[in-house]
Enzyme design. Sequence first.
Site, PDB file in Angstrom:
ATOM      1  N   HIS A   1       0.837  -1.199   0.000  1.00  0.00           N
ATOM      2  CA  HIS A   1       0.000   0.000   0.000  1.00  0.00           C
ATOM      3  C   HIS A   1       0.883   1.264   0.000  1.00  0.00           C
ATOM      4  O   HIS A   1       0.675   2.177  -0.811  1.00  0.00           O
ATOM      5  CB  HIS A   1      -0.886  -0.045   1.251  1.00  0.00           C
ATOM      6  CG  HIS A   1      -1.746   1.154   1.472  1.00  0.00           C
ATOM      7  ND1 HIS A   1      -3.093   1.174   1.179  1.00  0.00           N
ATOM      8  CD2 HIS A   1      -1.470   2.391   1.972  1.00  0.00           C
ATOM      9  CE1 HIS A   1      -3.594   2.360   1.477  1.00  0.00           C
ATOM     10  NE2 HIS A   1      -2.629   3.113   1.980  1.00  0.00           N
ATOM     11  N   GLU A   2       1.863   1.301   0.877  1.00  0.00           N
ATOM     12  CA  GLU A   2       2.717   2.490   0.960  1.00  0.00           C
ATOM     13  C   GLU A   2       3.592   2.630  -0.289  1.00  0.00           C
ATOM     14  O   GLU A   2       3.894   3.741  -0.725  1.00  0.00           O
ATOM     15  CB  GLU A   2       3.578   2.462   2.225  1.00  0.00           C
ATOM     16  CG  GLU A   2       2.780   2.486   3.536  1.00  0.00           C
ATOM     17  CD  GLU A   2       1.846   3.680   3.678  1.00  0.00           C
ATOM     18  OE1 GLU A   2       2.085   4.729   3.055  1.00  0.00           O
ATOM     19  OE2 GLU A   2       0.836   3.545   4.414  1.00  0.00           O
TER      20      GLU A   2
ATOM     21  N   HIS B   1       1.654   4.497  -2.759  1.00  0.00           N
ATOM     22  CA  HIS B   1       1.785   5.960  -2.564  1.00  0.00           C
ATOM     23  C   HIS B   1       3.144   6.446  -3.090  1.00  0.00           C
ATOM     24  O   HIS B   1       3.239   7.485  -3.739  1.00  0.00           O
ATOM     25  CB  HIS B   1       1.703   6.318  -1.077  1.00  0.00           C
ATOM     26  CG  HIS B   1       0.338   6.175  -0.469  1.00  0.00           C
ATOM     27  ND1 HIS B   1      -0.808   6.619  -1.078  1.00  0.00           N
ATOM     28  CD2 HIS B   1      -0.053   5.636   0.733  1.00  0.00           C
ATOM     29  CE1 HIS B   1      -1.854   6.368  -0.283  1.00  0.00           C
ATOM     30  NE2 HIS B   1      -1.418   5.766   0.811  1.00  0.00           N
TER      31      HIS B   1
HETATM   32 ZN   LIG Z   1      -2.413   5.081   2.450  1.00  0.00          ZN
END
Ligand SMILES: [Zn+2]
Length: 319
Positions: free
Chosen positions: A231-232, A235
């Site tokens: 998830h990171e 980003h």
């Molecule tokens: Zn996030």
Amino acid sequence: MTKTTGLRGAAFIALTIAIGATSAGAEEPALARMLQSIEHDFDREGLEPGIEFRGEDGGPRPGVRCATRPVADFELQFVGSAIAEHLRSAGVGHRMEEIEVPVHFHIMRKSNGGWNVTDAQIGEQLDVLNNSFSEHGFTFVLDGVSRRNKNRFAKKCLSASVEKKFKKRYAVNPETTLNIYTCRPKQDVLGYAYFPSDYPEDSFMHGIVLLHSALPGGTAAPYDLGDTAVHEAGHYFGLYHTFEGGCSKKNDRISDTPREKEAAAGCPIGRDTCSQPGLDPVTNFMDYSDDACVEEFTPEQEQWMKDQVATFRPGLSGS
Ligand SMILES: [Zn+2]
């Protein structure tokens, strides 16, 4: 929550001027520089708990799934403009189809060596990253592992001032290498990262900070399968939350992730929080669902990540 400030207003006007300049064929990097100059007054230490996971003592703990800042509509618009301008001037061929990213792990432990992450866990984390990203053209290779015992960094890694200190001291080749720091962020935050346009590509600020127990084999069930790093990393390559912007027209700027009003928890397959077509993308890595639930990036997310890398982080693709 993000607040609109005078500085933001000034940044908006300056960005508008920069857009005009780039559209007229003047210096393209002006827009990237303006994006980097926006001051993000996001108080990640003030986030309210929204999830629950298993603590190191085996008991339930309230926590925060992700402390990466939200993005404002005007910023989304300008990131999109910068990418479009870059692709116009450099050509779509500048977008790399295969991107290999070296990863350096920084294990920041307590003074007594607590909160360690083993080599086996690091190997599993790389496998999870590769299994999630490889079909989209991103692969991860181990650059190295550094372990350090320092209470201040291990315990205060959510603090913006402490973060600057450990990243400045430890970051390895941030232009070409993904630096992942493990520690125990206050507020029981699982992780946070920055977007490609947030800093110059060689800035030590780029990278991912993770709760040590959210790596594979850690205790933070149901977030113990390594998907916080996925998830990171999303980003880090420029993706926003699938619920960014809620049911608004822009939503997360990705048209093949249906609009979603708010973050998901657990694995609510079939949930539908917006009246527009499509069920909520709760199995997408950029939602907040449990690790066992998330399993995909969409084709448009892949393209958006590659466009972000080409525009703001070309060093990651060896350019
Ligand atoms: Zn996030």
